[in-house]
Design a protein around this motif. Structure first.
Motif, PDB file in Angstrom:
ATOM      1  N   SER A  99      -1.862   8.680  -5.612  1.00 49.89           N
ATOM      2  CA  SER A  99      -0.510   8.571  -5.059  1.00 49.89           C
ATOM      3  C   SER A  99      -0.153   7.099  -5.022  1.00 49.89           C
ATOM      4  N   GLN A 168       6.115   8.700   7.431  1.00 44.89           N
ATOM      5  CA  GLN A 168       5.366   9.959   7.405  1.00 44.89           C
ATOM      6  C   GLN A 168       4.396  10.054   6.232  1.00 44.89           C
ATOM      7  N   LEU A 169       4.321   9.008   5.408  1.00 41.77           N
ATOM      8  CA  LEU A 169       3.568   9.090   4.163  1.00 41.77           C
ATOM      9  C   LEU A 169       2.394   8.112   4.129  1.00 41.77           C
ATOM     10  N   HIS A 170       1.406   8.435   3.303  1.00 40.54           N
ATOM     11  CA  HIS A 170       0.248   7.573   3.081  1.00 40.54           C
ATOM     12  C   HIS A 170      -0.066   7.620   1.579  1.00 40.54           C
ATOM     13  N   VAL A 171      -0.082   6.448   0.937  1.00 39.61           N
ATOM     14  CA  VAL A 171      -0.340   6.394  -0.505  1.00 39.61           C
ATOM     15  C   VAL A 171      -1.548   5.507  -0.782  1.00 39.61           C
ATOM     16  N   ASP A 172      -2.100   5.694  -1.974  1.00 36.67           N
ATOM     17  CA  ASP A 172      -3.277   4.908  -2.362  1.00 36.67           C
ATOM     18  C   ASP A 172      -2.927   3.449  -2.636  1.00 36.67           C
ATOM     19  N   ARG A 203       2.924  -0.607   5.182  1.00 39.04           N
ATOM     20  CA  ARG A 203       2.184   0.128   6.217  1.00 39.04           C
ATOM     21  C   ARG A 203       1.705   1.483   5.715  1.00 39.04           C
ATOM     22  N   ALA A 204       2.428   2.049   4.755  1.00 33.49           N
ATOM     23  CA  ALA A 204       2.082   3.382   4.236  1.00 33.49           C
ATOM     24  C   ALA A 204       0.996   3.335   3.164  1.00 33.49           C
ATOM     25  N   ALA A 205       0.612   2.151   2.718  1.00 36.85           N
ATOM     26  CA  ALA A 205      -0.294   2.036   1.576  1.00 36.85           C
ATOM     27  C   ALA A 205      -1.676   1.537   1.976  1.00 36.85           C
ATOM     28  N   ALA A 206      -2.699   2.116   1.371  1.00 40.21           N
ATOM     29  CA  ALA A 206      -4.068   1.647   1.589  1.00 40.21           C
ATOM     30  C   ALA A 206      -4.305   0.315   0.896  1.00 40.21           C
ATOM     31  N   ARG A 207      -3.575   0.062  -0.186  1.00 41.43           N
ATOM     32  CA  ARG A 207      -3.731  -1.182  -0.944  1.00 41.43           C
ATOM     33  C   ARG A 207      -2.363  -1.660  -1.386  1.00 41.43           C
ATOM     34  N   GLN A 208      -2.126  -2.971  -1.298  1.00 43.43           N
ATOM     35  CA  GLN A 208      -0.830  -3.540  -1.677  1.00 43.43           C
ATOM     36  C   GLN A 208      -0.997  -4.508  -2.849  1.00 43.43           C
TER      37      GLN A 208
END
Length: 258
Positions: A99, A168-172, A203-208
């Motif tokens: 994602s 509300q979302l979380h992405v890789d 904030r929604a991403a594990a990696r930027q």
């Protein structure tokens, strides 16, 4: 004789500024063999003449107003080949089943075009143009999530609806396009609502991962998105000056020159 030396110093400062996009008092003092007080005095004189803009610890180019924001179409043709190279390097990081998030921008738009063939991909974006690129590809294995919001001049959807969706979302991985980047101000944009939306993306991403061509170095927009050290990686063009790349590398773990 002193006046000639000062004139030569001023020209050298401007040459370095043109090459790097910004200069630091400490490095100029070493380069020119003078005291930091002398450098600050030189910068004040050059700033008074409109040749540069003084900032904390140094100076930047006499750039466009921080709130100026060219439209999407105007930016699309700028540094087009470099953006394609950056997009290719970023696309190599995207694997089936991931994602990802793409904020609105011409470099992220180029990246979208190179990701339409990747299967089992979930894409979150606040760009109607990026969403349309994926819809047009008609890859049934992909899921495209377009945030709602108010549309800006750069074709970004921003505001409460966009913030609510991203919350509300979380992405890789987030691939983030920016307006400018400097040591002092980090990554910036001319639009306050875009800054807030981009922060929600982060904030929604594990990696930027920031994707930005070399011309963004030394540019400051009205609003900060994040400090340089906050992001995990920067993919930029190989046209970036080596000294600028070294400076960025002091704050960012991974700097890729595409």
């Amino acid at each position: 004789m002193t006046e000639m030396l000062a004139t030569a110093r001023h020209q050298r400062i401007l040459d370095l500024l043109h090459r790097h996009g910004q200069v630091r008092v400490t490095s100029l003092a070493r380069e020119l063999g003078v005291s930091e007080m002398t450098v600050r005095r030189d910068l004040s004189l050059l700033a008074a003449g409109g040749a540069l803009v003084k900032v904390h610890g140094g100076a930047t180019t006499n750039a466009a107003p921080t709130s100026r924001e060219p439209g999407f179409v105007n930016k699309l043709s700028l540094e087009a080949a470099e953006k394609q190279s950056i997009a290719a390097a970023a696309a190599a990081m995207v694997k089936p089943g991931m994602s990802i998030a793409l904020n609105s921008g011409t470099t992220t738009f180029a990246l979208a075009a190179q990701c339409t063939g990747i299967n089992d991909l979930t894409v979150v974006t606040n760009s109607p143009r990026i969403a349309e690129a994926f819809y047009a590809a008609d890859n049934a294995s992909q899921n495209i999530i377009l945030t709602g919001g108010i549309r800006t001049i750069s074709d970004a959807l921003v505001g409460p609806l966009a913030l609510s969706a991203l919350g509300q979302l979380h992405v890789d991985v987030l691939f983030l396009g920016v307006h400018g980047m400097t040591v002092e101000d980090g990554f910036t944009t001319p639009n306050m609502l875009e800054a807030q939306t981009n922060q929600a993306f982060m904030r929604a991403a594990a990696r930027q991962v920031v994707v930005a061509d070399h011309t963004k170095w030394g540019i400051t927009g009205l609003c900060q998105i994040a400090a340089l050290s906050v992001v995990d990686a920067l993919i930029t063009g190989e046209a970036l000056d080596p000294e600028a790349a070294a400076i960025l590398g002091q704050s960012i773990d991974t700097v890729v020159l595409a």
